[in-house]
Design a protein around this motif. Sequence first.
Motif, PDB file in Angstrom:
ATOM      1  N   HIS A 343     123.244 -33.902  58.683  1.00  0.00           N
ATOM      2  CA  HIS A 343     123.690 -35.297  58.605  1.00  0.00           C
ATOM      3  C   HIS A 343     122.553 -36.199  58.120  1.00  0.00           C
ATOM      4  N   VAL A 344     122.914 -37.261  57.434  1.00  0.00           N
ATOM      5  CA  VAL A 344     121.922 -38.216  56.934  1.00  0.00           C
ATOM      6  C   VAL A 344     121.481 -39.107  58.084  1.00  0.00           C
ATOM      7  N   GLU A 345     120.419 -38.695  58.756  1.00  0.00           N
ATOM      8  CA  GLU A 345     119.917 -39.427  59.910  1.00  0.00           C
ATOM      9  C   GLU A 345     118.427 -39.140  60.072  1.00  0.00           C
ATOM     10  N   VAL A 346     117.771 -39.919  60.913  1.00  0.00           N
ATOM     11  CA  VAL A 346     116.349 -39.735  61.202  1.00  0.00           C
ATOM     12  C   VAL A 346     116.189 -38.406  61.945  1.00  0.00           C
ATOM     13  N   PRO A 347     115.199 -37.562  61.618  1.00  0.00           N
ATOM     14  CA  PRO A 347     114.120 -37.746  60.627  1.00  0.00           C
ATOM     15  C   PRO A 347     114.433 -37.101  59.271  1.00  0.00           C
ATOM     16  N   PHE A 348     115.684 -36.668  59.089  1.00  0.00           N
ATOM     17  CA  PHE A 348     116.023 -35.901  57.886  1.00  0.00           C
ATOM     18  C   PHE A 348     115.999 -36.750  56.617  1.00  0.00           C
ATOM     19  N   ILE A 349     116.195 -38.064  56.768  1.00  0.00           N
ATOM     20  CA  ILE A 349     116.181 -38.956  55.590  1.00  0.00           C
ATOM     21  C   ILE A 349     114.794 -38.951  54.954  1.00  0.00           C
ATOM     22  N   ALA A 350     113.767 -39.237  55.766  1.00  0.00           N
ATOM     23  CA  ALA A 350     112.393 -39.282  55.258  1.00  0.00           C
ATOM     24  C   ALA A 350     111.937 -37.910  54.777  1.00  0.00           C
ATOM     25  N   LEU A 351     112.313 -36.869  55.526  1.00  0.00           N
ATOM     26  CA  LEU A 351     111.926 -35.506  55.153  1.00  0.00           C
ATOM     27  C   LEU A 351     112.533 -35.116  53.799  1.00  0.00           C
ATOM     28  N   GLY A 352     113.784 -35.500  53.583  1.00  0.00           N
ATOM     29  CA  GLY A 352     114.447 -35.233  52.308  1.00  0.00           C
ATOM     30  C   GLY A 352     113.783 -35.965  51.157  1.00  0.00           C
ATOM     31  N   GLN A 353     113.332 -37.185  51.404  1.00  0.00           N
ATOM     32  CA  GLN A 353     112.660 -37.961  50.362  1.00  0.00           C
ATOM     33  C   GLN A 353     111.301 -37.359  50.011  1.00  0.00           C
ATOM     34  N   PHE A 354     110.541 -36.918  51.034  1.00  0.00           N
ATOM     35  CA  PHE A 354     109.255 -36.259  50.781  1.00  0.00           C
ATOM     36  C   PHE A 354     109.458 -34.946  50.016  1.00  0.00           C
ATOM     37  N   ALA A 355     110.474 -34.179  50.420  1.00  0.00           N
ATOM     38  CA  ALA A 355     110.757 -32.901  49.752  1.00  0.00           C
ATOM     39  C   ALA A 355     111.171 -33.123  48.298  1.00  0.00           C
ATOM     40  N   THR A 356     111.933 -34.185  48.050  1.00  0.00           N
ATOM     41  CA  THR A 356     112.350 -34.520  46.679  1.00  0.00           C
ATOM     42  C   THR A 356     111.151 -34.910  45.832  1.00  0.00           C
ATOM     43  N   ILE A 357     110.254 -35.726  46.400  1.00  0.00           N
ATOM     44  CA  ILE A 357     109.041 -36.142  45.671  1.00  0.00           C
ATOM     45  C   ILE A 357     108.197 -34.921  45.327  1.00  0.00           C
ATOM     46  N   PHE A 358     108.045 -34.001  46.285  1.00  0.00           N
ATOM     47  CA  PHE A 358     107.248 -32.792  46.034  1.00  0.00           C
ATOM     48  C   PHE A 358     107.902 -31.930  44.959  1.00  0.00           C
ATOM     49  N   TYR A 359     109.235 -31.839  44.983  1.00  0.00           N
ATOM     50  CA  TYR A 359     109.954 -31.030  43.987  1.00  0.00           C
ATOM     51  C   TYR A 359     109.618 -31.495  42.573  1.00  0.00           C
ATOM     52  N   PHE A 360     109.719 -32.789  42.323  1.00  0.00           N
ATOM     53  CA  PHE A 360     109.441 -33.320  40.982  1.00  0.00           C
ATOM     54  C   PHE A 360     107.942 -33.310  40.682  1.00  0.00           C
ATOM     55  N   ALA A 361     107.130 -33.543  41.725  1.00  0.00           N
ATOM     56  CA  ALA A 361     105.675 -33.546  41.532  1.00  0.00           C
ATOM     57  C   ALA A 361     105.183 -32.160  41.106  1.00  0.00           C
ATOM     58  N   TYR A 362     105.852 -31.115  41.567  1.00  0.00           N
ATOM     59  CA  TYR A 362     105.428 -29.756  41.200  1.00  0.00           C
ATOM     60  C   TYR A 362     105.439 -29.580  39.686  1.00  0.00           C
ATOM     61  N   PHE A 363     106.482 -30.050  39.032  1.00  0.00           N
ATOM     62  CA  PHE A 363     106.615 -29.883  37.584  1.00  0.00           C
ATOM     63  C   PHE A 363     105.760 -30.887  36.804  1.00  0.00           C
ATOM     64  N   ILE A 364     105.698 -32.126  37.291  1.00  0.00           N
ATOM     65  CA  ILE A 364     105.078 -33.202  36.520  1.00  0.00           C
ATOM     66  C   ILE A 364     103.570 -33.310  36.782  1.00  0.00           C
ATOM     67  N   ILE A 365     103.141 -33.055  38.033  1.00  0.00           N
ATOM     68  CA  ILE A 365     101.746 -33.278  38.414  1.00  0.00           C
ATOM     69  C   ILE A 365     101.022 -31.985  38.784  1.00  0.00           C
ATOM     70  N   ILE A 366     101.591 -31.225  39.729  1.00  0.00           N
ATOM     71  CA  ILE A 366     100.883 -30.077  40.305  1.00  0.00           C
ATOM     72  C   ILE A 366     100.621 -28.990  39.270  1.00  0.00           C
ATOM     73  N   VAL A 367     101.666 -28.573  38.530  1.00  0.00           N
ATOM     74  CA  VAL A 367     101.504 -27.488  37.543  1.00  0.00           C
ATOM     75  C   VAL A 367     100.472 -27.845  36.469  1.00  0.00           C
ATOM     76  N   PRO A 368     100.585 -29.018  35.794  1.00  0.00           N
ATOM     77  CA  PRO A 368      99.562 -29.324  34.778  1.00  0.00           C
ATOM     78  C   PRO A 368      98.154 -29.511  35.353  1.00  0.00           C
ATOM     79  N   PHE A 369      98.061 -30.091  36.565  1.00  0.00           N
ATOM     80  CA  PHE A 369      96.741 -30.327  37.177  1.00  0.00           C
ATOM     81  C   PHE A 369      96.076 -29.006  37.561  1.00  0.00           C
ATOM     82  N   ILE A 370      96.809 -28.145  38.275  1.00  0.00           N
ATOM     83  CA  ILE A 370      96.227 -26.882  38.729  1.00  0.00           C
ATOM     84  C   ILE A 370      95.940 -25.958  37.544  1.00  0.00           C
TER      85      ILE A 370
END
Length: 385
Positions: A343-370
């Motif tokens: 369900h969309v409720e605390v703490p899953f909302i914030a956790l989902g947003q962090f996981a989403t940011i990491f998902y996109f960061a892997y392709f855009i930031i982490i892979v080229p940087f590492i």
Amino acid sequence: MTIRKSNTYLSLVNSYLIDSPQPSSINYWYNLGSLLGLCLVIQIASGIFLTMHYSTHISLAFDSIEHIMRDVNAGWLIRYIHANGASFFFICMYIHIGKAIYYGSYKSPRILVWTIGVIIFIVTMATAFLGYCLVYGQMSLWGATVITNLLSAIPFIGNDIVPFIWGGFSVGNPTINRFFALHYLMPFVLAALVLMHLMALHIHGSTNPIGITGNIDRLPMHNYFIFKDLVTVFVFIIIFSLFVFFSPNTLGHSDNYIPANPLVTPASIVPEWYLLPFYAILRSIPSKLGGVIAMFGAILILLSLPYTDKSIIRGNAFKLLSKLSFYLFIFNFILLGNLGQLHVEVPFIALGQFATIFYFAYFIIIVPFISSIENILFYIGNYNK
């Protein structure tokens, strides 16, 4: 010269399945391609038999499924093979994509193979979604309503596209007819895309776990690799049979065994498990349009890997930082899948947003940087030698 090499058609089969030179170092992770081909054959064959007894009218769709399960000879078996086959298709596909990311199979000169593979992934997801809606249980109806409603977020034309797809003002008989027609057609489109995938792969051949050229040491496809593929085929059939015969409903949602009722909304509307990571990304964005863009972007961003990966060495076999980031990405993807069903409720909302940011960061930031850091370390190591 043997007939398999001189005959026009047999020579084609020979070049793909018999004499095709493969790197001797490829491991069992490379067998997922043949398993996916097997899954596609299973889905098309079982689907054709199911269509012989299925009715597309909304008042008969759910009952026709029950008719297949209870009255048709071995209908229960065909239905369970088709339903569980979809899940196993995605299990193999996710592992296949994971293998390609880990071993750098997307890098030049195999960018075309990777691109066609991503298109196959998108078409497979669409096909699975359409098929899930055809059951016309509670989750089918509301899943179809929610997912098709997302298109209303498209500026200017969104509110016109949704009723066009529905064929009315809600999911109804025209919707199911259209979904059925597309669901029957798209596996054959998938088969054509798979042939294109194989043709593109055949140009440069398979990669290998080591990450260097495999042209020095290659073996013919038959009989070593054919036998190796058969090993995993038998393992697949055993595990698949255990689910079909002993636990056929484990991978499905219980609400879909309730006839569709547009007047009763389920407590939580969730798609099938293989769509959950992208559904979690959709829900993590407060804006409807932003969520839709993020959901589709999460799939399309796979196409960026050949360009964001700057590494001069293919694959992660000998790269500690890349290997660590890859496993974090896999953990994050599984976490997104779990969040998608909560369900969309605390703490899953914030956790989902962090996981989403990491998902996109892997392709855009982490892979080229590492990959850039590891290139520098590689040059320093060679210089010190």
